[in-house]
Scaffold this active site. Structure first.
Site, short mmCIF file in Angstrom:
data_model
loop_
_atom_site.label_atom_id
_atom_site.label_comp_id
_atom_site.label_asym_id
_atom_site.label_seq_id
_atom_site.Cartn_x
_atom_site.Cartn_y
_atom_site.Cartn_z
N SER A 1 0.83 -1.21 0.00
CA SER A 1 0.00 0.00 0.00
C SER A 1 0.86 1.26 0.00
O SER A 1 1.54 1.52 -0.97
CB SER A 1 -1.05 0.03 1.11
OG SER A 1 -2.06 0.95 0.75
N HIS B 1 2.73 14.92 5.37
CA HIS B 1 2.60 16.35 5.09
C HIS B 1 3.16 17.03 6.32
O HIS B 1 2.63 16.85 7.42
CB HIS B 1 1.15 16.75 4.84
CG HIS B 1 0.54 16.00 3.70
ND1 HIS B 1 0.85 16.27 2.39
CD2 HIS B 1 -0.33 14.97 3.69
CE1 HIS B 1 0.18 15.43 1.61
NE2 HIS B 1 -0.54 14.63 2.38
N CYS C 1 -1.36 -3.75 3.72
CA CYS C 1 -2.22 -4.90 3.46
C CYS C 1 -1.43 -6.15 3.84
O CYS C 1 -0.22 -6.12 3.97
CB CYS C 1 -2.59 -4.97 1.98
SG CYS C 1 -3.51 -3.52 1.43
#
EC number: 4.1.1.50
Length: 128
Positions: free
Chosen positions: A63, A68, A83
């Site tokens: 995944s 940020h 996953c």
């Protein structure tokens, strides 16, 4: 309940300004976090903003990891979604340690197999 993946969302506060503003450091930290969790890194993309801040993603076979950063607030928003058998907390813990987060809030969301049940993620305890 069986899920398709686990998504840890971390709010990191009190992080070091210089680390949050150093794109190369953040990229290296995120790649290392992915590898420490046992993930296979596929793609890496990071961007440095002016006058400060970094956003980026490490795409893994399992995944992704994203950031940020807001150095002026000592804050970073982190997502680690995995996953399979990988534990996203391994990567999230490593990132929080490397950014020297003084405060960390986590939630973990099971993804893909029924109603969303939000729970507190098991973050590694940190001394302040």
């Amino acid at each position: 309940m069986e899920t398709m993946g686990r998504h840890v969302i971390s709010e990191l506060w009190g992080c070091d300004f210089d680390k949050l503003n150093d794109m190369d450091f953040i990229e290296k930290t995120f790649v290392n976090a992915a590898l420490k969790s046992g993930a296979e890194v596929r793609e890496v993309a990071f961007h440095k903003f002016a006058p400060q801040g970094v956003s980026g993603v490490v795409i893994i076979s399992e995944s992704h990891l994203t950031i940020h950063s807001f150095p002026e607030h000592g804050y970073a928003s982190i997502d680690v979604y995995t996953c399979g058998d990988l534990d996203p907390n391994v990567a999230a813990d490593y990132i929080a340690e490397e950014l020297r987060a003084e405060t960390r809030e986590n939630i973990e969301i099971p993804r893909g197999m029924g109603p969303v049940q939000v729970k507190q993620a098991k973050a590694k305890a940190q001394a302040l």
